[in-house]
Structures are given as C-alpha cells and as structure tokens.
Motif scaffolding. Structure first.
Motif, short mmCIF file in Angstrom:
data_model
loop_
_atom_site.label_atom_id
_atom_site.label_comp_id
_atom_site.label_asym_id
_atom_site.label_seq_id
_atom_site.Cartn_x
_atom_site.Cartn_y
_atom_site.Cartn_z
N GLU A 2 53.66 35.19 35.36
CA GLU A 2 53.71 35.85 34.30
C GLU A 2 54.01 34.34 33.45
O GLU A 2 54.24 33.63 33.40
CB GLU A 2 54.60 36.99 34.06
CG GLU A 2 54.07 37.27 32.76
CD GLU A 2 55.16 38.60 32.13
OE1 GLU A 2 54.72 39.23 31.40
OE2 GLU A 2 55.96 39.03 32.83
N ALA A 3 53.30 34.21 32.72
CA ALA A 3 52.91 33.33 31.29
C ALA A 3 53.95 34.22 30.02
O ALA A 3 53.53 34.98 29.58
CB ALA A 3 51.77 32.80 30.91
N LYS A 206 43.56 31.57 26.89
CA LYS A 206 44.66 30.85 27.35
C LYS A 206 43.59 29.72 27.69
O LYS A 206 43.46 29.75 29.07
CB LYS A 206 45.59 30.91 28.08
CG LYS A 206 47.04 30.45 28.18
CD LYS A 206 47.94 30.35 28.23
CE LYS A 206 48.98 29.12 28.47
NZ LYS A 206 50.33 29.76 28.99
N ASP A 207 43.59 28.78 27.05
CA ASP A 207 42.23 27.49 27.74
C ASP A 207 43.51 26.30 28.15
O ASP A 207 44.51 25.81 27.77
CB ASP A 207 41.75 27.34 26.86
CG ASP A 207 40.20 25.80 27.20
OD1 ASP A 207 41.04 25.44 28.33
OD2 ASP A 207 39.27 26.09 27.43
N PRO A 208 43.18 26.32 29.57
CA PRO A 208 44.71 25.46 29.28
C PRO A 208 44.08 23.57 29.63
O PRO A 208 45.22 22.86 29.07
CB PRO A 208 44.08 24.86 31.54
CG PRO A 208 42.86 26.25 31.90
CD PRO A 208 43.02 26.75 30.62
N ARG A 209 43.10 23.76 28.92
CA ARG A 209 42.86 22.49 27.66
C ARG A 209 43.70 22.60 26.64
O ARG A 209 43.51 21.62 25.83
CB ARG A 209 41.58 22.26 27.47
CG ARG A 209 40.84 22.08 29.27
CD ARG A 209 38.94 22.12 28.81
NE ARG A 209 38.63 23.33 28.36
CZ ARG A 209 37.24 24.18 27.33
NH1 ARG A 209 36.58 22.57 28.05
NH2 ARG A 209 36.97 25.04 27.34
N GLU A 215 55.15 24.91 28.75
CA GLU A 215 55.15 25.99 29.32
C GLU A 215 56.11 26.82 30.53
O GLU A 215 56.73 26.10 30.85
CB GLU A 215 54.22 25.53 31.21
CG GLU A 215 52.85 26.73 31.86
CD GLU A 215 52.32 26.63 32.93
OE1 GLU A 215 51.37 27.17 33.14
OE2 GLU A 215 52.63 25.05 33.20
N ILE A 216 55.66 28.00 29.08
CA ILE A 216 57.10 29.14 30.34
C ILE A 216 56.73 30.01 30.72
O ILE A 216 55.44 31.04 30.49
CB ILE A 216 57.52 29.38 28.82
CG1 ILE A 216 58.10 28.40 28.05
CG2 ILE A 216 59.36 30.45 29.41
CD1 ILE A 216 58.36 29.19 26.52
N LEU A 217 56.81 30.31 32.32
CA LEU A 217 56.43 31.11 33.17
C LEU A 217 57.67 32.16 33.57
O LEU A 217 59.06 31.53 33.16
CB LEU A 217 55.90 30.09 34.73
CG LEU A 217 54.97 29.89 34.02
CD1 LEU A 217 54.80 28.47 34.94
CD2 LEU A 217 53.66 30.54 33.55
N ALA A 218 57.44 32.94 33.93
CA ALA A 218 58.35 34.31 35.17
C ALA A 218 57.89 34.14 36.32
O ALA A 218 56.23 35.20 36.73
CB ALA A 218 58.55 35.45 33.97
N GLN A 417 58.16 22.00 31.46
CA GLN A 417 57.67 23.72 32.68
C GLN A 417 59.26 24.13 32.72
O GLN A 417 59.86 23.52 33.22
CB GLN A 417 56.94 23.49 33.82
CG GLN A 417 56.87 24.13 34.25
CD GLN A 417 55.86 24.34 35.58
OE1 GLN A 417 56.47 23.72 36.80
NE2 GLN A 417 53.95 24.95 35.50
N ILE A 418 59.28 25.06 32.20
CA ILE A 418 60.26 26.05 32.35
C ILE A 418 60.44 27.31 32.53
O ILE A 418 59.54 28.51 32.52
CB ILE A 418 60.86 26.36 30.99
CG1 ILE A 418 60.94 25.19 30.02
CG2 ILE A 418 62.93 27.33 31.18
CD1 ILE A 418 62.06 24.30 30.47
N PHE A 419 61.36 27.98 33.98
CA PHE A 419 61.07 29.16 34.18
C PHE A 419 61.76 29.89 33.97
O PHE A 419 62.94 29.71 34.08
CB PHE A 419 61.29 29.29 35.53
CG PHE A 419 60.06 28.69 36.18
CD1 PHE A 419 58.80 29.04 36.78
CD2 PHE A 419 60.08 26.89 36.52
CE1 PHE A 419 57.62 28.35 37.29
CE2 PHE A 419 58.77 26.04 36.73
CZ PHE A 419 57.35 26.51 37.16
N LEU A 420 61.77 31.30 32.67
CA LEU A 420 62.86 32.43 32.79
C LEU A 420 62.70 33.19 33.49
O LEU A 420 62.08 34.04 34.82
CB LEU A 420 62.45 32.41 31.33
CG LEU A 420 63.20 33.45 30.67
CD1 LEU A 420 64.47 33.71 30.43
CD2 LEU A 420 62.89 34.08 29.31
#
Length: 501
Positions: A2-3, A206-209, A215-218, A417-420
């Motif tokens: 999940e972003a 949310k366009d990857p470009r 980038e924060i993800l879970a 890139q960080i994960f929570l």
C-alpha cells in the motif's frame, strides 16, 4: 504494498491530476464528498441533524459538498464556516455559491449538543502551523461532543507528515481519506485521532513518472502470499540458519529466536550458545546446538557454523562481554552469508561501522530506539520527530537494511524508499518480542526471500501475529512465544487459501 503519502506529496498528486490529467478540482471535490457521504451511510451514523464544520480552504469546500449531499437526501445539515472570507479559496467560494442556490443552511455559531453527528472539514493535509484562536476553540468544542465525529481526509490539527498534534486536534470516530493513506494517520499520536480509517478512491492519479520521493510503502496481508512452500522441497530447500544467541546470564532469547525461525518455515537451525543453556532446549529438540565454554576457540567453532549455514544471525541475549564482541567481529570479518544483527549485537557495533559497510552480503539490523541511539547518536526524541527520513539516511549510511523498532516500525535500505509497518499492538511490548521478530526475519531469509523483503514481510507478519494473539488471548497476557505460534497460524491460513483455490 500500500502506498502512503505525506501532505506535500498529496498536494503534488492533486496538482498533477488537475493540471496534467485534466480532471477539474470541482469534480474531485464532488467525488470526495460522495465518498464521505457513502461511508457515513455505511456506518449507520445518526444523521438526523448534522453539523459540517468547515475551514476556508479546499478541505472546507469538500465539507460543503457533503452538507449538500446530506441536504438533498432529506437530512438536516448546517454548515458553519470558520475563517476570513477574504482568504477563502476559489473552490470554497464556488461551493458556497452552489450550496446557497440549493438552499443549504449556513450558520455562524454552533452548539454541539444540538447535533447528532459532526463532520470535521476545517483543515486538510496542508496544515503546518499550530492551531490557535477560534480554530482551537472550535476543535475543543467538537471534542466535547458526545455523538460521532467524521473527519474529512485527516483530523483537523494533525500533521499529515508526522502525526503530531499541532496545538489541538479533532478526535474522530471515522476518517475518510482520499487517494492514499496519509503518514500522519499511521504514526503516533495521529493514529489515535483518526478512529476508523477508510481510504477512498476519488480519482487521484499516481503516475510513476512524477518521481515523488521518498516512496513510502506498507506491507499488507496480500504481500504475505509470496511466502510459499515448494512441493518437492526438503529441509535443505527451506534453508539452514546459524544463530549465535544466548549467554550464561540470558538464555530465553536464543530459544525464542530459534523457535520463531522454525515456525516461520526455515528448514534447519543451529544455535551457537553457552553450554549452560543446553537444558533449555529439551523442549525444542528441532534445534541443533553448538555449545561453547569460556575457553572455547570461537573462531573455529563459528567458522564451521557459517560454512554449514545459508543465513547467519547474532545478538539475542549474547550480552556485551568480550566473548560476545569476539563473536560479532568474527561474523563480520569472516561471514559471507546474509546476516541479521539484533539486540546486544547492535550494542556492540559502535566503532565497527566500517565492517558493516564492507560486509560482502546483505545485513539486516533490528534496533529498538535505545539501540539505534547507541549506534547512530540520534536520540529517540529526535527520531520520533522525523522517523522516515532519519531511518532512511541511517540505513544508507550504514549500508544495511534497517528495521527501526517502535510502536510503528520503520524499515529502509535507502532513503528514497521507506517502509512503514502498520500491523501490531501494545500487547507486543513484552519481553522476547524482539527476539521473535529476529527469528521470523531469519526464517524468511532462509527461504531465499531477499533481505529488504524479508525485513518488511517479517515485521508485518510479526505484527499481524501479535494482533491475532491479542484478539484471542488479550493484550495484557500476550507472551512472545504466542507471537511465533500465531505467525505460523497466519501462514497456515494463507496456505489453506491457496489449496482451496
């Protein structure tokens, strides 16, 4: 995965959707209003008389849309706007104009007890200053309200980036947030103010470009499905772990880490521990032991273990004496396999950062905030103010995967890139919980899951197991061993789902 987004990232995404994709802001507002209205109906809130409390920005404009939808559905709804009309956004002015044409009720003051539900649409994700004056007074009034409170996008007064309370904040029962979950809804204390969180798709693109960083993800439960057994595998297929853990003074950590690794699916484990600990493993016959005494040739002993294993671990319960320090240095200088360092292993790392950076394979560090401070010099109070960036920078500087353990654990390999981790509960604040996490991560590494994924999946599985244990056993009585057992139960359920399909 999940972003998750910060407030500034959300504003960039909004702007991109409006300017580049051509979706008018009023269309996005209409969809936002519909999303909140529908969730209020799903929750079966008492909507006999609803107050929609608005600020003068676009969050307030969303609130006016919600009031209009309630009014058109036959409910009584009052709009109370706080702020100087000269500072209203153009969208807010337009929504007020539309609302008046429909005959919507606008009031200048309010008494909370006159209403059955209050909608908080005062501040959105752009708030960065302390709440004061009439805004603070209104928020305090809302918090005295006995009925249900619904926040639009984020509770007013919560920092969307850090979860901090900016002077005063609304305590919501339900928060409907748009597009993506905001970081402020995931970190303490903000997580305590959101109530039930619903992420509504309103068409934000949310366009990857766009290249928004970090980038924060879970992780989610869906991600755990990548942990799969091979039908034609054997115990060697699922990996061999060599773990240096436990000492003459501390013995339970070695048991818990090894037990958790096996419950997570590792094929074999060999635990290097003080000879005095041998009786402890009578209840864990699956573990092989490599025992040492005060005068044991540690280099020869550890070399044999490292050659045998696929992944290495050190730290739980080893203490901080000279023998423990020697073991750590041998693993860092002679080891050639993925390595997890936890607990006292981290406490012994100060001054050995060069060995970390030069290690030939992946290293995962799993510090709690005290251990993180001893390693990096960053005190817990400073980390809590900016956990994502601080963890990312430290991970990159140390050339490791960093699992920074707190009420919400942060994981990083690089600062981009960080994960929570969003799973877990306060019942897991119990002795041995961290040892179990180390074992779970080792178990996943042994099954050839790459280091960063193993750390993220391990943290999520650890927390999800703690959540399941808390539901069935209660938080107060939750033990570390329960977490390992319920981790196995979660993997069992996922396996059954695959078979049933």
């Amino acid at each position: 995965m999940e972003a998750l987004v910060t407030g500034n990232q959300m504003k960039e995404l909004d702007a991109y959707t409006i300017k580049e994709m051509g979706i008018p802001s009023l269309v996005l507002m209409e969809r936002a209003g519909v999303a909140v209205y529908q969730e209020m109906l799903k929750e079966k809130l008492s909507l006999d008389k609803t107050l929609v409390l608005c600020g003068g920005g676009n969050n307030g404009a969303d609130g006016v849309v919600i009031a209009r939808l309630l009014f058109l559905a036959g409910y009584k709804a009052d709009v109370c706007i706080i702020g100087n009309p000269d500072h209203f956004t153009e969208e807010m002015k337009k929504q007020i104009e539309i609302g008046k044409k429909y005959g919507l009720s606008f009031v200048n003051t309010f008494l909370p007890d006159e209403y059955t539900t209050i909608v908080d649409a005062v501040f959105g994700v752009g708030l960065s200053r302390e709440v004061a004056g009439k805004y603070r007074e209104a928020i305090l009034q809302v918090n005295e309200f006995k009925g249900k409170v619904v926040s639009v996008d984020i509770p007013s007064g919560i920092s969307s980036d850090t979860g901090a309370v900016l002077g005063a904040a609304v305590k919501a029962d339900l928060t409907v947030t748009f597009g993506y979950r905001k970081i402020g809804l995931c970190l303490y204390p903000g997580i305590l103010y959101g109530g039930k969180i619903i992420v509504a798709d309103v068409g934000i693109y949310k366009d990857p470009r766009i290249g928004i960083k970090p980038e924060i993800l879970a992780c989610t439960l869906e991600d755990l499905k990548q942990i799969k057994r091979k039908p034609d595998g054997n115990k060697g297929t699922f990996g061999k772990i060599f773990l240096a853990a436990g000492s003459r003074e501390i013995f339970g950590a070695a048991f818990l880490s090894g037990y958790a690794a096996m419950k997570t699916g590792a094929g074999m484990i060999k635990i290097c521990t003080a000879r005095e600990n041998k009786p402890l493993f009578a209840g864990f016959p699956e573990a092989m032991l490599q025992l040492y005494d005060k005068d044991t040739d540690l280099e020869d002993l550890l070399q044999k273990g490292m050659e045998w294993a696929d992944v290495l671990g050190i730290g739980p319960g080893i203490g901080t004496g000279k023998q423990a320090e020697n073991m750590l240095e041998i693993l860092l200088t002679k080891g050639k396999k993925p390595l997890v360092i936890d607990a006292d292993g981290i406490n012994l790392l100060k001054g050995k950062e060069k060995l970390l950076r030069n290690y030939p394979r992946e290293i995962i560090l799993t510090p709690h905030l005290g251990e993180f401070y001893r390693l990096t010099g960053v005190p817990p109070s400073m980390w809590k103010k900016d956990p994502l960036n601080i963890t990312g920078e430290a991970a990159e500087n140390l050339n490791t995967v960093l699992v920074c353990k707190d009420a919400k654990t942060v994981i990083a390999r690089k600062k981009e890139q960080i994960f929570l981790n969003l799973s877990g509960n306060d019942g897991m604040a119990t002795a041995g919980s961290g040892d179990v996490l180390t074992g779970i991560i080792l178990g996943l590494l042994a099954q050839q899951i790459p280091a960063l994924e193993a750390a993220c999946l391990g943290a999520y599985l650890h927390g999800a197991a703690g959540d399941m244990a808390a539901l069935e056993k209660g938080r107060a009585g939750l033990l570390a061993k329960d977490i390992a057992d319920y981790a196995a139960e979660i993997l069992k359920k996922l396996e059954k789902e695959r078979i049933d399909k």
